[in-house]
Design a protein around this motif. Structure first.
Motif, short mmCIF file in Angstrom:
data_model
loop_
_atom_site.label_atom_id
_atom_site.label_comp_id
_atom_site.label_asym_id
_atom_site.label_seq_id
_atom_site.Cartn_x
_atom_site.Cartn_y
_atom_site.Cartn_z
N GLY A 46 85.51 -39.94 -34.85
CA GLY A 46 86.72 -40.42 -34.20
C GLY A 46 86.40 -41.11 -32.89
N GLY A 47 85.17 -41.39 -32.66
CA GLY A 47 84.70 -42.00 -31.42
C GLY A 47 83.33 -41.42 -31.10
N PRO A 48 82.70 -41.97 -30.10
CA PRO A 48 81.35 -41.49 -29.78
C PRO A 48 81.39 -40.09 -29.17
CG PRO A 48 82.05 -43.10 -28.16
CD PRO A 48 83.11 -43.06 -29.22
N GLN A 49 80.47 -39.24 -29.64
CA GLN A 49 80.33 -37.92 -29.03
C GLN A 49 79.55 -38.04 -27.72
OE1 GLN A 49 78.51 -35.94 -32.43
NE2 GLN A 49 80.39 -34.71 -32.68
N ASN A 50 79.46 -36.94 -26.99
CA ASN A 50 78.82 -36.96 -25.67
C ASN A 50 77.41 -37.53 -25.68
OD1 ASN A 50 81.04 -35.87 -24.45
ND2 ASN A 50 80.28 -33.77 -24.51
N GLY A 51 76.64 -37.23 -26.70
CA GLY A 51 75.25 -37.67 -26.71
C GLY A 51 74.98 -38.94 -27.48
N TYR A 52 76.03 -39.65 -27.90
CA TYR A 52 75.84 -40.84 -28.74
C TYR A 52 75.02 -41.92 -28.03
CZ TYR A 52 76.88 -44.86 -31.68
OH TYR A 52 76.78 -45.96 -32.48
N PHE A 53 75.49 -42.37 -26.86
CA PHE A 53 74.80 -43.44 -26.17
C PHE A 53 73.45 -42.99 -25.58
CE2 PHE A 53 79.21 -44.97 -26.21
CZ PHE A 53 78.99 -46.17 -26.88
N PRO A 54 73.35 -41.80 -24.98
CA PRO A 54 72.03 -41.36 -24.52
C PRO A 54 71.01 -41.26 -25.65
CG PRO A 54 73.72 -40.03 -23.48
CD PRO A 54 74.40 -40.88 -24.51
N ALA A 55 71.44 -40.89 -26.85
CA ALA A 55 70.52 -40.81 -27.99
C ALA A 55 69.99 -42.20 -28.33
CB ALA A 55 71.20 -40.18 -29.19
N ARG A 56 70.84 -43.21 -28.29
CA ARG A 56 70.39 -44.57 -28.60
C ARG A 56 69.39 -45.05 -27.56
NH1 ARG A 56 73.23 -42.04 -31.78
NH2 ARG A 56 74.12 -43.07 -33.56
N VAL A 57 69.65 -44.75 -26.30
CA VAL A 57 68.72 -45.11 -25.23
C VAL A 57 67.41 -44.34 -25.40
CG1 VAL A 57 68.33 -45.03 -22.73
CG2 VAL A 57 70.53 -45.78 -23.63
N GLY A 58 67.50 -43.06 -25.77
CA GLY A 58 66.31 -42.25 -26.00
C GLY A 58 65.45 -42.81 -27.11
N TRP A 59 66.08 -43.26 -28.20
CA TRP A 59 65.31 -43.85 -29.30
C TRP A 59 64.65 -45.16 -28.86
CZ3 TRP A 59 63.28 -41.27 -32.87
CH2 TRP A 59 63.94 -40.17 -33.44
N LEU A 60 65.36 -45.98 -28.10
CA LEU A 60 64.77 -47.23 -27.60
C LEU A 60 63.56 -46.93 -26.70
CD1 LEU A 60 67.93 -49.37 -26.79
CD2 LEU A 60 66.26 -49.75 -28.62
N LEU A 61 63.72 -45.94 -25.83
CA LEU A 61 62.61 -45.55 -24.95
C LEU A 61 61.43 -45.01 -25.76
CD1 LEU A 61 61.50 -45.18 -22.10
CD2 LEU A 61 62.66 -42.97 -22.01
N MET A 62 61.71 -44.22 -26.77
CA MET A 62 60.64 -43.67 -27.61
C MET A 62 59.89 -44.79 -28.33
SD MET A 62 59.12 -40.87 -28.63
CE MET A 62 60.19 -39.45 -28.51
N ILE A 63 60.61 -45.75 -28.88
CA ILE A 63 59.97 -46.86 -29.59
C ILE A 63 59.14 -47.71 -28.64
CG2 ILE A 63 60.47 -49.00 -30.84
CD1 ILE A 63 62.92 -47.45 -32.04
N ALA A 64 59.70 -48.03 -27.47
CA ALA A 64 58.97 -48.84 -26.50
C ALA A 64 57.72 -48.11 -26.02
CB ALA A 64 59.87 -49.18 -25.31
N ALA A 65 57.82 -46.81 -25.77
CA ALA A 65 56.66 -46.04 -25.32
C ALA A 65 55.62 -45.94 -26.43
CB ALA A 65 57.10 -44.64 -24.87
N ALA A 66 56.05 -45.84 -27.68
CA ALA A 66 55.10 -45.80 -28.79
C ALA A 66 54.34 -47.12 -28.89
CB ALA A 66 55.84 -45.50 -30.09
N PHE A 67 55.03 -48.24 -28.73
CA PHE A 67 54.34 -49.53 -28.73
C PHE A 67 53.35 -49.63 -27.56
CE2 PHE A 67 57.67 -51.14 -31.62
CZ PHE A 67 56.86 -51.79 -32.53
N ALA A 68 53.76 -49.15 -26.38
CA ALA A 68 52.86 -49.17 -25.22
C ALA A 68 51.63 -48.29 -25.47
CB ALA A 68 53.61 -48.71 -23.97
N LEU A 69 51.85 -47.14 -26.10
CA LEU A 69 50.73 -46.24 -26.40
C LEU A 69 49.77 -46.89 -27.39
CD1 LEU A 69 49.39 -43.47 -26.11
CD2 LEU A 69 50.83 -42.68 -28.00
N ILE A 70 50.29 -47.47 -28.45
CA ILE A 70 49.44 -48.13 -29.44
C ILE A 70 48.66 -49.28 -28.79
CG2 ILE A 70 49.50 -49.58 -31.52
CD1 ILE A 70 51.93 -47.80 -32.41
N SER A 71 49.33 -50.05 -27.96
CA SER A 71 48.67 -51.15 -27.27
C SER A 71 47.56 -50.65 -26.36
CB SER A 71 49.70 -51.94 -26.47
OG SER A 71 49.09 -52.91 -25.67
N ALA A 72 47.81 -49.57 -25.63
CA ALA A 72 46.81 -49.03 -24.71
C ALA A 72 45.62 -48.44 -25.46
CB ALA A 72 47.44 -47.98 -23.81
#
Length: 166
Positions: A46-72
């Motif tokens: 019925g709308g976004p729950q409390n953790g909806y947007f932070p979870a999306r940001v968390g996944w973006l951060l996880m993916i970006a950090a994984a790419f940085a780790l692989i690159s390093a």
């Protein structure tokens, strides 16, 4: 120039190691964000729950950090990020500041400020002893007068200062 060919004064932390550590730290932070977000509810009911947007940001951060780790990890460069001497200079400022912040919880801001200023002026600066004593006593007293007496804003105090009635 390879790290092995550098004189000992020019050795330090490699850029590759620093990038790996930062990527792992960011992945850990992303994991905490995701754990907290899903604990609060990261769905859409019925709308976004409390953790909806932070979870999306968390996944973006996880993916970006994984790419940085692989690159390093795949990088073969061996350049120096910071020399040991540069790191020592940073520690000369960071360690006293960290002790000050921890000291505020136990000694209050006034006594911690007095100790921080005195030790910092003696170790990092080249001040005369009377200048160190005057500054490290007068500055906390002025801060006390401005915040506690004039603005009526209480700052963290030690039990010693609290016994004086403030």
């Amino acid at each position: 120039m390879s790290v092995d060919a550098l004189p000992s004064a020019e050795r330090g932390l490699s850029r590759r190691l620093v990038e790996i550590v930062v990527a792992l730290a960011l992945m850990g932070l992303a994991g905490l964000v995701l754990w907290d977000s899903y604990g609060r509810g990261a769905g859409w009911e019925g709308g976004p729950q409390n953790g909806y947007f932070p979870a999306r940001v968390g996944w973006l951060l996880m993916i970006a950090a994984a790419f940085a780790l692989i690159s390093a990890v795949r990088a073969r460069r061996r350049e120096i990020f910071v020399t040991w001497e540069q790191l020592r200079q940073v520690a000369r400022v960071f360690v006293p500041l960290l002790l000050f912040v921890l000291g505020v919880a136990y000694l209050g801001i006034y006594i911690s400020s007095l100790l921080f200023m005195a030790l910092f002026m003696l170790t990092v600066g080249s001040f005369r002893l009377w200048t160190v004593a005057a500054a490290s006593v007068l500055v906390p007293l002025v801060i006390f007068w401005v915040f506690e007496i004039q603005f009526l804003v209480p700052l963290p105090k030690s039990p010693f200062v609290a016994t004086l009635g403030f």
